[in-house]
Design a protein around this motif. Structure first.
Motif, PDB file in Angstrom:
ATOM      1  N   ALA A 217      11.682  18.079 -16.224  1.00 56.10           N
ATOM      2  CA  ALA A 217      10.963  17.803 -14.978  1.00 56.10           C
ATOM      3  C   ALA A 217      11.464  18.653 -13.819  1.00 56.10           C
ATOM      4  O   ALA A 217      10.794  18.771 -12.796  1.00 56.10           O
ATOM      5  CB  ALA A 217      11.094  16.321 -14.626  1.00 56.10           C
ATOM      6  N   TYR A 465      11.613  14.942  -8.511  1.00 56.78           N
ATOM      7  CA  TYR A 465      11.537  14.730  -9.951  1.00 56.78           C
ATOM      8  C   TYR A 465      12.691  13.854 -10.415  1.00 56.78           C
ATOM      9  O   TYR A 465      13.733  13.739  -9.759  1.00 56.78           O
ATOM     10  CB  TYR A 465      11.550  16.058 -10.700  1.00 56.78           C
ATOM     11  CG  TYR A 465      12.773  16.911 -10.455  1.00 56.78           C
ATOM     12  CD1 TYR A 465      13.930  16.755 -11.220  1.00 56.78           C
ATOM     13  CD2 TYR A 465      12.778  17.885  -9.458  1.00 56.78           C
ATOM     14  CE1 TYR A 465      15.053  17.518 -10.993  1.00 56.78           C
ATOM     15  CE2 TYR A 465      13.896  18.662  -9.232  1.00 56.78           C
ATOM     16  CZ  TYR A 465      15.026  18.479  -9.995  1.00 56.78           C
ATOM     17  OH  TYR A 465      16.142  19.245  -9.773  1.00 56.78           O
ATOM     18  N   GLU A 467      14.297  12.264 -14.443  1.00 56.78           N
ATOM     19  CA  GLU A 467      14.143  12.070 -15.882  1.00 56.78           C
ATOM     20  C   GLU A 467      15.422  11.484 -16.448  1.00 56.78           C
ATOM     21  O   GLU A 467      16.502  11.598 -15.853  1.00 56.78           O
ATOM     22  CB  GLU A 467      13.805  13.384 -16.593  1.00 56.78           C
ATOM     23  CG  GLU A 467      14.910  14.422 -16.588  1.00 56.78           C
ATOM     24  CD  GLU A 467      14.481  15.726 -17.249  1.00 56.78           C
ATOM     25  OE1 GLU A 467      13.289  15.862 -17.574  1.00 56.78           O
ATOM     26  OE2 GLU A 467      15.345  16.605 -17.430  1.00 56.78           O
ATOM     27  N   GLY A 483       9.303  12.754 -14.974  1.00 57.65           N
ATOM     28  CA  GLY A 483       8.102  13.153 -14.264  1.00 57.65           C
ATOM     29  C   GLY A 483       8.428  13.902 -12.993  1.00 57.65           C
ATOM     30  O   GLY A 483       9.567  13.866 -12.494  1.00 57.65           O
ATOM     31  N   GLU A 497       3.224  14.702 -12.548  1.00 57.65           N
ATOM     32  CA  GLU A 497       3.281  15.455 -13.793  1.00 57.65           C
ATOM     33  C   GLU A 497       4.290  14.814 -14.743  1.00 57.65           C
ATOM     34  O   GLU A 497       5.498  15.031 -14.619  1.00 57.65           O
ATOM     35  CB  GLU A 497       3.693  16.910 -13.522  1.00 57.65           C
ATOM     36  CG  GLU A 497       2.722  17.675 -12.656  1.00 57.65           C
ATOM     37  CD  GLU A 497       3.242  19.051 -12.288  1.00 57.65           C
ATOM     38  OE1 GLU A 497       2.487  19.813 -11.665  1.00 57.65           O
ATOM     39  OE2 GLU A 497       4.418  19.378 -12.617  1.00 57.65           O
ATOM     40  N   PRO A 498       3.852  14.002 -15.689  1.00 55.56           N
ATOM     41  CA  PRO A 498       4.785  13.400 -16.655  1.00 55.56           C
ATOM     42  C   PRO A 498       5.263  14.430 -17.674  1.00 55.56           C
ATOM     43  O   PRO A 498       4.551  15.377 -18.007  1.00 55.56           O
ATOM     44  CB  PRO A 498       3.928  12.312 -17.318  1.00 55.56           C
ATOM     45  CG  PRO A 498       2.511  12.778 -17.143  1.00 55.56           C
ATOM     46  CD  PRO A 498       2.471  13.524 -15.849  1.00 55.56           C
ATOM     47  N   GLU A 517       3.496  17.468 -21.802  1.00 57.30           N
ATOM     48  CA  GLU A 517       3.724  17.763 -20.393  1.00 57.30           C
ATOM     49  C   GLU A 517       2.412  17.932 -19.639  1.00 57.30           C
ATOM     50  O   GLU A 517       1.392  18.321 -20.214  1.00 57.30           O
ATOM     51  CB  GLU A 517       4.559  19.035 -20.233  1.00 57.30           C
ATOM     52  CG  GLU A 517       3.860  20.285 -20.742  1.00 57.30           C
ATOM     53  CD  GLU A 517       4.714  21.548 -20.622  1.00 57.30           C
ATOM     54  OE1 GLU A 517       5.946  21.425 -20.534  1.00 57.30           O
ATOM     55  OE2 GLU A 517       4.127  22.650 -20.623  1.00 57.30           O
TER      56      GLU A 517
END
Length: 784
Positions: A217, A465, A467, A483, A497-498, A517
């Motif tokens: 991410a 971001y 993660e 994400g 944006e995962p 992604e």
């Protein structure tokens, strides 16, 4: 047979008979631990996980090959005074005995699942990334140096439709959809010689990570791939230097400790093409300039003569300062430059004319990075950088008394903050923030008739971001989920944006992998006219305008350029046992927001402005077998179906992508014996799509009527390459390497592009761009 070799054999035999069965060694001198671990990974099919700090400066005797894994680890413990813990049959964690288990941080979650992927120095990790270490690089067909962007094209799913490093297609995407990072700094220029040579010196690059999917991410941009190049970042107080040359350029590098806390890394490279002509240069020159204004001027019959001068260079500098044991400061600088000058002389109406046309391309980058290790679990990294790309051309048309100036400039400034927290040995958390301001300008100035256009746009974006990564105790399960939240000020646009990376090992030798992604980017490259920038570097960078048509001065129209967005999902199954790797990955990807001008159409859509998308489905297969320590071979195959969808073109029906390569096949092998390395390989793929004129084209209409877009294909592409290197000692401190390679050994004339033009009589004539012919190269290097 030389005396040193005989002495080594005698010495080895003596020691084999003099030591006990429990802790045998075959060498008198201890070797660096990192080298021993690399060899053991192959011999025992196991993976070692450690931080660089843990094994720094550690040495050991080479263990006997007949030891069991348990006896091997006990031997290494005694040799290095480190802990070697076997979590299962394949995963070994190395840590210091003096510290707790928290001493090994984040690297433990990136297990190497495949060593010697294709060749030595290339490995595959359990997060989907493929890493390349140029220092340990073996050899690949056609390459005698570890050129970064040429090397990655050996990976299944990564190709170049025109053999250049400035047009790398990862799973059907265009080159501008790849995120190139040099020490964390985004680069907008990737090649020398206008795309035939990588712009990044491999001899000062420690590691390259390549992601085709499932990226972390922390990475924004790059909807097709991420190519993350890193220079050495730790001060080891060791002096290293090297010099070398081939038939295109000469280079040198040095890594020198200025004190225990300060180190300087410097590399420079310059072409020799303006000093001496070689057969390699002739082939490169013919390939790059064959369809440019430069070559067209040479081929006309208007008594024009030309004197050209071409050269390139790059300079990279990194300054390392360890403020304390917990604080590190790094400075980065890079200058990449290409320059072409040519003088046109002509006699028109008894008047001599002499005008100088030129093309320059430069990427300047500067960055500062500060790293703080707060404790054994928490570390932060802050970086600020600026990168400036400038493409500038002046083109004189002697016959028409016209001068055209074109310039494309990119200014990118970014601030990044990254936080790593190792909660336990199994869990890590990564979070951060990035602010980016990108300004792109385009200038066009014509003197006859008088015309001037200057357009500049700026986009500021924010991204946060987070993660988390999990690695099971037995190292069989790896999961990273996170994400990225993006906000674009100019468009008041907020979107998420995962990212997903999952890897599961089962039955000891099988691994199942799932990657996914969502990604986006606001920069893209377009082609306004095929003869822009002398027809050599046709692509110019532009910014998204959020899909809006804008009218500026003199009724000039800026056509819609959406924010590019992609969705990708892939699943793979890998088998690795007894030095045999069988790997298969299937994927599906959709990219929205592309424009016709970004795709380089040379058919009925050449002057059409429209937005659309492409969808690609494919499979990448690799079979890699190491027969022993000497011979290795691999076979790769890629199948894909890549289609455009433009609602306002082709009646809204899908048609093949310009970069669609349905079938691609590679077969290659390497031979390594002591200091001799040899590689040969065959590359074959189906031709790319193109559009033929329709049968009802009438010359009196003064235009070409085309058949359905991309309804035919060029002939299949075939290329055979080979290369060889030999290393030898010049002295106790200097080692030399000589190399030779032949690109396109069979001299196959592959057509890599084909389009059609009208001649003076309005007849349709085809124009074909031909690949590199047989291209030899030789090199000589000295390492200190």
């Amino acid at each position: 047979m030389n005396r040193n070799f005989i002495f080594s054999i005698v010495l080895s035999v003596f020691f084999l008979n003099a030591v006990s069965l429990k802790a045998q060694t075959v060498q008198k001198e201890k070797q660096p631990l990192v080298s021993i671990l690399k060899a053991l990974s192959v011999t025992y099919n196991i993976s070692f996980s450690y931080t660089d700090k843990t094994i720094k400066d550690k040495t050991a005797n080479t263990p006997n090959k007949n030891l069991s894994i348990k006896a091997l680890l006990e031997f290494l413990k005694n040799e290095t005074l480190l802990d070697f813990e076997l979590l299962d049959n394949r995963f070994v964690v190395i840590r210091s005995k003096k510290k707790t288990q928290n001493e090994f941080k984040i690297q433990n979650l990136n297990e190497v699942i495949v060593n010697n992927y294709l060749t030595t120095g290339i490995t595959k990790l359990n997060d989907g990334a493929i890493t390349i270490r140029p220092e340990a690089f073996g050899i690949l067909p056609g390459l005698i140096e570890p050129d970064v962007l040429q090397t990655i094209q050996a990976i299944p799913g990564i190709q170049s439709t025109d053999e250049t490093v400035s047009n790398i297609n990862v799973r059907g995407g265009t080159h501008d959809q790849n995120l190139l990072l040099w020490d964390g700094i985004k680069m907008y220029q990737s090649g020398h010689f206008f795309g035939l040579i990588s712009a990044f010196n491999p001899y000062t690059t420690k590691q390259i990570k390549v992601y085709k999917n499932g990226t972390s991410a922390k990475y924004g941009d790059g909807i097709s791939s991420v190519i993350d190049m890193r220079l050495p970042n730790d001060i080891d107080n060791k002096f290293k230097a090297g010099l070398g040359f081939n038939l295109i350029n000469a280079d040198g590098y040095i890594k020198v400790p200025l004190s225990k806390k300060i180190e300087l890394q410097l590399s420079t490279r310059r072409s020799i093409t303006d000093l001496i002509n070689t057969s390699t240069y002739d082939q490169y020159f013919k390939r790059i300039f064959q369809d440019s204004d430069f070559s067209k001027g040479k081929s006309n019959n208007n008594s024009i003569t030309q004197n050209e001068s071409f050269y390139f260079y790059d300079i990279a500098v990194k300054f390392l300062y360890d403020i304390s044991k917990k604080d590190k400061l790094r400075f980065h600088f890079l200058n990449v430059n290409n320059r072409l000058n040519y003088e046109e002389q002509s006699t028109i109406n008894d008047v001599d004319e002499a005008l100088n046309s030129k093309l320059s391309q430069q990427n300047l980058a500067f960055g500062v990075t500060y790293v703080r290790d707060w404790n054994e679990k928490l570390s932060t990294t802050a970086q600020i950088y600026v990168t400036n790309y400038d493409l500038d051309a002046t083109n004189f048309d002697v016959l028409n008394n016209q001068r055209l100036i074109q310039e494309n400039e990119v200014f990118d400034g970014s601030v990044k903050l990254n936080v790593n927290y190792q909660a336990t040995n199994q869990f890590k958390i990564n979070t951060g923030y990035q602010f980016t301001e990108v300004g792109i300008s385009n200038l066009e100035d014509v003197n006859n008739p008088v015309f001037r256009s200057f357009v500049k746009n700026v986009i500021r974006s924010h991204a946060a971001y987070a993660e988390t990564g999990f690695l099971s105790n037995n190292a069989k399960t790896k999961l990273t989920i996170g994400g990225r939240l993006n906000f674009i000020e100019k468009f008041n646009m907020l979107f998420a944006e995962p990212r997903l990376s999952f890897s599961q090992r089962f039955l000891n030798h099988f691994r199942f992998e799932v990657l996914g992604e969502f990604k986006s980017q606001t920069t893209t490259q377009i082609i306004d006219l095929q003869n822009d920038f002398l027809g050599i570097e046709k692509r110019r960078w532009v910014l998204s305008n959020n899909n809006k048509e804008v009218i500026i001065n003199d009724n000039q129209v800026i056509h819609p350029i959406p924010v590019l967005k992609s969705k990708q999902f892939s699943a793979g199954l890998h088998f690795n046992k007894n030095k045999l790797l069988i790997s298969a990955e299937t994927y599906i990807k959709k990219v929205d927001g592309i424009t016709t001008r970004s795709q380089g159409f040379q058919n009925q859509y050449l002057f059409i402005n429209s937005t659309g998308s492409y969808n690609i489905k494919g499979v990448d297969v690799l079979i890699n077998k190491q027969f022993n320590k000497i011979i290795s071979g691999w076979l790769s195959y890629s199948y894909s179906k890549n289609n455009y969808i433009f609602n306002h073109l082709n009646e809204g029906k899908k048609f093949p992508n310009n970069a669609d390569i349905t079938h691609a096949f590679t077969f290659a092998g390497t031979y390594t014996n002591n200091n001799i390395k040899f590689a040969s390989g065959l590359n074959w793929h189906t031709g790319i799509p193109h559009t033929q004129p329709a049968n009802n084209t009438n010359p009196e209409d003064h235009l070409i009527v085309y058949a359905s877009p991309n309804s035919t294909r060029l002939n299949n592409y075939l290329r055979v390459d080979c290369s060889a290197t030999y290393a030898f000692n010049l002295s106790n401190t200097a080692k030399a390497t000589i190399g030779a390679s032949i690109w396109n050994l069979l001299n196959k004339k592959n057509t890599i592009n084909k389009y059609y033009i009208l001649d003076e009589n309005n007849n349709v004539n085809p124009v074909e761009n031909i690949s590199l012919g047989i291209t030899p190269n030789i090199s000589f290097r000295v390492h200190f």
